[in-house]
Structures are given as structure tokens and as C-alpha cells.
Design an enzyme around this catalytic site. Structure first.
Site, PDB file in Angstrom:
ATOM      1  N   ILE A   1       0.970  -1.166   0.031  1.00 47.51           N
ATOM      2  CA  ILE A   1       0.063  -0.226  -0.071  1.00 47.51           C
ATOM      3  C   ILE A   1       0.733   1.163  -0.003  1.00 47.51           C
ATOM      4  O   ILE A   1       2.000   1.259   0.472  1.00 47.51           O
ATOM      5  CB  ILE A   1      -1.003  -0.007   1.232  1.00 47.51           C
TER       6      ILE A   1
ATOM      7  N   GLY B   1       3.789   7.794   1.463  1.00 49.14           N
ATOM      8  CA  GLY B   1       4.683   7.421   0.234  1.00 49.14           C
ATOM      9  C   GLY B   1       6.289   7.648   0.610  1.00 49.14           C
ATOM     10  O   GLY B   1       6.954   7.199  -0.063  1.00 49.14           O
TER      11      GLY B   1
ATOM     12  N   THR C   1       7.820   5.020   2.461  1.00 47.98           N
ATOM     13  CA  THR C   1       8.750   4.130   2.098  1.00 47.98           C
ATOM     14  C   THR C   1       8.988   3.573   0.889  1.00 47.98           C
ATOM     15  O   THR C   1      10.195   3.393   0.669  1.00 47.98           O
ATOM     16  CB  THR C   1       7.562   2.830   2.846  1.00 47.98           C
TER      17      THR C   1
ATOM     18  N   ASP D   1       0.548   4.958   1.309  1.00 45.59           N
ATOM     19  CA  ASP D   1       0.111   5.692   2.218  1.00 45.59           C
ATOM     20  C   ASP D   1       0.750   7.041   2.252  1.00 45.59           C
ATOM     21  O   ASP D   1       0.296   8.008   1.246  1.00 45.59           O
ATOM     22  CB  ASP D   1       0.143   5.082   3.569  1.00 45.59           C
TER      23      ASP D   1
END
Ligand code: 5GP
Ligand code: MG
Length: 171
Positions: A97, A101, A103, A99
Site C-alpha cells: 500500500i 509515500g 517507504t 500511504d
């Protein structure tokens, strides 16, 4: 706790088949390595790669973010011991996912620094409304509202990853 289904098993299967076909076309005759982010993307990885009928390698990275006790900034610790050979390869980073951004943006930079020929990104889900880092995933399964989702790899307190669909936990 009850789980409200959001995306069904068959919707996920159909969408991954579409993404698989797109990835096949885009990476034909290129040295593709799919680098999946542990642990949330494991189920998507297993199902996606079986829809990609061109030669490719699979690698894994772990990324854990720690919020500082006295600051609001987060530090991302990356363990790429299981992604040994990305130099000169076309890397497709896969996460469960997007979220904020953070990571994915950090991992893209890390893989570029490791000498990859190219780095693109794929996410099963993209949450709307919380992004702080400007990054556009190259392949996206589903856009979802700002809710906390579980299942199909995504956890709450390390449980629920095994659910074959994506759902919202009812508190
Ligand atoms: P980002 O760095 O984009 O903020 O965070 C991405 C990571 O946060 C994901 O890899 C995932 O582990 C976690 N995350 C973000 N939103 C959710 C959510 O709705 N459910 C679950 N289970 N994890 C989430
Ligand atoms: Mg994750």
C-alpha cells in the site's frame, strides 16, 4: 473484531492478471527483478508473479520506519540482504500500500544507489488523502479511501494477513 470486505478475492485476481499483462509487455527482453517489500506484499507477490509470463527474478527487502521520540520525522531502516543482485537490472519495487509515500520513495532511492538500471514501483493499494511525498506508482491495483485496511498481506498487530480479500476492521 468484525471485518467489512472492501475488495474481493476475484476483484484482486482479475486486477493482478491485468497488471501482469502490462508488466509483461513493458519488460519483455529486459532483466527484470521484482523486489517485494516485506511483509505486507508477500501475498500480492506470489499471485502477481504467476501472472507474469516472462523470465524474471524475485527479491525481498524489509523496511521498518521508526518515529523519533522527540521529533516528528521518521527514519526508515532498510534490510536488503535478500536482494543481492540489483546492479544493472530493471527493478520493479512492489509494496502492499502507498500511504504517505515515504517507504516507496526511500526504497526507490536506495535501489537506485545500488546500481539498478531502472526502478519502477507497483502497489496493490493506493490510499487517497495521506500522501506527503510526491511519488506516482507506475502500476496500481486499486485506489482506496483513507481507511485502515487489512487482509491479503496487510496486518493489524501482525494478524489478518492471511485473509484472501482486503477489508476494513470494524472497531
Ligand atoms: P508509507 O510509507 O507509504 O506511509 O507507508 C506504507 C506502509 O504503511 C505500508 O507498507 C504498510 O505497511 C503501512 N500501512 C499504511 N496504510 C496501511 C493500512 O491501511 N493498513 C495496513 N495494514 N498497513 C498500512
Ligand atoms: Mg509495509
Amino acid at each position: 473484531m468484525a471485518v467489512e470486505p472492501l475488495i474481493s478475492e476475484s476483484q484482486i485476481r482479475d486486477r493482478l492478471a491485468e497488471l501482469g499483462r502490462q508488466i509483461e509487455e513493458d519488460y519483455r527482453s529486459r532483466p527484470l527483478t521484482i523486489v517485494a517489500v516485506l511483509t505486507g506484499s508477500l501475498i500480492a507477490l506470489a499471485d502477481l508473479v504467476r501472472q507474469i509470463h516472462i523470465p524474471h527474478r524475485i527479491a525481498l527487502v524489509q523496511a521498518s520506519s521508526y518515529r523519533g521520540a522527540t521529533t516528528t520525522s521518521t527514519t526508515l531502516v532498510i534490510n536488503d540482504a535478500f536482494a543481492p543482485d540489483v546492479s544493472g537490472r530493471d527493478v520493479l519495487l512492489l509494496d502492499d500500500i502507498l500511504d504517505t509515500g515515504q517507504t516507496l520513495a526511500n526504497l526507490v532511492r536506495h535501489i537506485q544507489d545500488r546500481g539498478a538500471a531502472s526502478v519502477k514501483t507497483a502497489v496493490l493499494l493506493r490510499k487517497i488523502g495521506r500522501q506527503v511525498v510526491p511519488i506516482e506508482p507506475d502500476y496500481c491495483g486499486f485506489v482506496i479511501p483513507d481507511v485502515f485496511v487489512i487482509g491479503y498481506g496487510l496486518d493489524f498487530d501482525d494478524d489478518y494477513r492471511h485473509l484472501p480479500y482486503v477489508g476494513v476492521l470494524q472497531q
